[in-house]
Write an enzyme that holds these catalytic residues in place. Structure first.
Site, mmCIF file in Angstrom:
data_model
loop_
_atom_site.group_PDB
_atom_site.id
_atom_site.type_symbol
_atom_site.label_atom_id
_atom_site.label_comp_id
_atom_site.label_asym_id
_atom_site.label_seq_id
_atom_site.Cartn_x
_atom_site.Cartn_y
_atom_site.Cartn_z
ATOM 1 C CG ASP A 141 -7.689 -29.585 -8.341
ATOM 2 O OD1 ASP A 141 -8.512 -29.889 -7.462
ATOM 3 O OD2 ASP A 141 -7.306 -30.361 -9.233
ATOM 4 C CG HIS A 184 -13.845 0.867 -4.765
ATOM 5 N ND1 HIS A 184 -14.732 0.513 -3.793
ATOM 6 C CD2 HIS A 184 -13.018 1.764 -4.176
ATOM 7 C CE1 HIS A 184 -14.462 1.163 -2.662
ATOM 8 N NE2 HIS A 184 -13.429 1.939 -2.882
ATOM 9 C CG ASP A 199 -6.727 3.978 -3.832
ATOM 10 O OD1 ASP A 199 -5.922 3.492 -2.995
ATOM 11 O OD2 ASP A 199 -7.878 4.342 -3.540
ATOM 12 C CG ASP A 258 -5.782 3.337 1.301
ATOM 13 O OD1 ASP A 258 -5.651 3.438 0.069
ATOM 14 O OD2 ASP A 258 -6.876 3.482 1.888
ATOM 15 C CG HIS A 280 -14.786 9.283 -1.824
ATOM 16 N ND1 HIS A 280 -13.872 9.911 -1.024
ATOM 17 C CD2 HIS A 280 -14.348 9.449 -3.110
ATOM 18 C CE1 HIS A 280 -12.922 10.421 -1.788
ATOM 19 N NE2 HIS A 280 -13.187 10.177 -3.053
ATOM 20 C CG HIS A 307 -10.623 4.474 5.304
ATOM 21 N ND1 HIS A 307 -9.522 3.683 5.504
ATOM 22 C CD2 HIS A 307 -10.555 4.872 4.002
ATOM 23 C CE1 HIS A 307 -8.837 3.579 4.368
ATOM 24 N NE2 HIS A 307 -9.433 4.308 3.431
ATOM 25 C CG HIS A 333 -12.006 0.451 3.949
ATOM 26 N ND1 HIS A 333 -13.025 0.335 3.046
ATOM 27 C CD2 HIS A 333 -11.133 1.324 3.401
ATOM 28 C CE1 HIS A 333 -12.762 1.097 1.992
ATOM 29 N NE2 HIS A 333 -11.623 1.701 2.177
ATOM 30 C CD GLU A 345 -9.633 7.580 1.021
ATOM 31 O OE1 GLU A 345 -9.770 7.246 -0.163
ATOM 32 O OE2 GLU A 345 -9.565 6.768 1.952
ATOM 33 N NE ARG A 403 -9.147 7.607 -4.050
ATOM 34 C CZ ARG A 403 -9.755 7.050 -5.093
ATOM 35 N NH1 ARG A 403 -10.762 7.682 -5.685
ATOM 36 N NH2 ARG A 403 -9.373 5.871 -5.559
HETATM 37 N N1 GLY Z 1 -8.201 1.969 -1.363
HETATM 38 C C1 GLY Z 1 -9.465 2.068 -0.788
HETATM 39 C C2 GLY Z 1 -9.641 3.360 -0.145
HETATM 40 O O1 GLY Z 1 -8.919 4.287 -0.430
HETATM 41 O O2 GLY Z 1 -10.468 3.536 0.709
HETATM 42 MN MN MN Z 2 -8.470 4.837 1.624
HETATM 43 MN MN MN Z 3 -7.022 4.159 -1.245
#
Ligand code: GLY
Ligand code: MN
Ligand code: MN
Length: 435
Positions: free
Chosen positions: A32, A236, A253, A264, A343, A347, A354, A377, A398
């Site tokens: 529900d 993540h 983040d 972001d 990474h 982006h 993203h 980043e 980061r």
């Molecule tokens: N928060 C996801 C990224 O930084 O790509």
């Molecule tokens: Mn990002």
């Molecule tokens: Mn981010």
């Protein structure tokens, strides 16, 4: 702003084609209860209409262009239980559609609308219910060929038109993205000010998201990451259920969603307000790389090249600090640096964190253009089992900002939140002193 966008979409459609763009669907969380509804970004971009149970049809034939909305019928009882519905007549008078029909009549009307057209444009293989529905309509037309019906034979993924449009932001979108970044920045500032040793990560998350809401953004753009100490090495990490410890860093983040547009931002700061020596050295390296990367953002640059330079600088820095040994060229070629930086540099960002849009290929990357908005980043993540001196372990850093590509280079939309060591320490010391 939505009607001109539909007009721009029409101008990119061939004659005798029909585009179908579905709204988002409600998703069950548990018995529900639904997840909070979030409109599909493509549908929002072309309609500004925030209900589920809807579908936009854009028809371009020999004579005209027509924008037709299929949406939920007014229903007194459903509206008492679940909330307001716009209905069909207001969809025409308030949102400017040429016509609107009940969503239950979608397949019936589509059969009539599609008959005789050559091209069908829709987000292929993304919404199983829509795939099924369109397949039923197209096959019904095929089955009626002997009676003179004509089914489209060319199917085009709508992303080819729509995601190219969304990649280059308009003035009003840039304004909304700036506001999303500013609100996100104030949340990060509040988190720095209210952070204390012994707090739970989710309590710091509450401070951050409380500020987002106070500033007019009731939702986050994605699940906030509040990661103390070693958890920052999980890119993540969203559990946010551990204690923040004296002597550790905390990586946040998080971004607010403002009128559909995402912020972001990542900041990393000491839980107790003062960087230790190894933390300071690694942090300064990431910050230098981040600033250098931002300075390379300009029309004609490629994210992939900016990342290459970032990798080079990170590897040189790690060699200098003694975390890596050997020849930087070999360490890069063998991708040894991926033990610490795994990474990319950033982006596109927009309605989706993203965001959509073409990145090109490794050999032929998409170059940055005025009106694109990207994140920058870089990070360094030294896990507990890293083959380095003990002092460097369990540190994840980061630093992430949202950056608009301008004619002359770049504008950092998220510049309000401090990132230099002295600024962060001063902000945190001041907050402790004054309560
Ligand atoms: N928060 C996801 C990224 O930084 O790509
Ligand atoms: Mn990002
Ligand atoms: Mn981010």
């Amino acid at each position: 702003m939505f009607k001109p966008r539909r007009a721009a979409f029409f101008s990119k459609m061939e004659k005798n084609s029909l585009a179908v763009i579905p709204a988002g669907r409600e998703k069950i969380r548990n018995n529900d209860c639904e997840f909070p509804f979030r409109q599909s970004s493509d549908f929002h971009y072309l309609t500004g209409f925030n209900e589920p149970g809807a579908c936009l049809v854009l028809l371009k034939d020999d004579e005209s262009c027509k924008a037709i909305l299929f949406n939920r019928k007014k229903d007194k009882s459903a509206e008492v239980w679940h909330g307001y519905r716009l209905g069909q007549s207001a969809a025409v008078s308030e949102l400017g559609f040429d016509s609107a029909f009940a969503i239950e009549q979608f397949e019936h009307h589509l059969y009539e609308l599609m008959d005789g057209l050559t091209t069908l444009i829709y987000p292929t293989f993304q919404d199983a219910e829509l795939d099924k529905s369109l397949s039923a309509v197209v096959n019904k037309l095929r089955g009626s060929a002997r009676k003179g019906a004509v089914a489209p034979t060319l199917i085009i993924d709508s992303s080819r038109i729509l995601h190219e449009m969304r990649l280059i932001k308009s003035e009003s979108e840039i304004e909304l993205l700036s506001q999303a970044a500013e609100i996100s920045a104030s949340g990060h500032i509040r988190a720095m000010q209210s952070c204390r040793s012994g707090m739970w990560e989710y309590q710091l998350q509450a401070e951050l998201e409380h500020e987002f809401a106070l500033q007019g953004a009731p939702a986050t753009a994605y699940n906030s990451i509040v990661a103390g100490g070693e958890s920052a090495c999980i890119l993540h990490y969203t559990e946010n259920n551990r204690k923040l410890r004296d002597g550790n860093l905390v990586l946040i983040d998080a971004g607010a969603e403002y009128q559909g547009y995402a912020g972001d931002i990542t900041r990393t700061f000491p839980v107790n307000g003062v960087f230790s020596e190894p933390q300071e050295k690694l942090y300064q390296l990431v910050l230098d790389v981040q600033r250098s990367a931002i300075s390379q953002v300009k029309p004609g640059a490629a994210l992939i090249d900016i990342n290459k330079n970032a990798v080079q600088q990170l590897v040189d820095g790690l060699i200098e600090l003694g975390l890596m040994q050997g020849d930087s060229e070999v360490l890069i070629k063998d991708e040894v640096y991926k033990n610490f930086y795994m990474h990319g540099i950033g982006h596109y960002i927009g309605l989706d964190v993203h965001d959509v849009g073409d990145y090109g290929t490794l050999e032929n990357p998409r170059l940055l253009e005025v009106g694109m908005v990207v994140t920058i980043e870089p990070g360094l993540y030294v896990g507990s089992d890293a083959d380095v001196d003990e002092q460097w372990r369990k540190i994840g850093i980061r630093i992430e900002d949202d950056v608009l590509v301008t004619e002359h280079g770049a504008e950092v939309l998220s510049a309000d939140v401090p990132k230099s060591i002295t600024e962060i320490e001063a902000l945190m010391a001041d907050a402790k002193q004054h309560g």
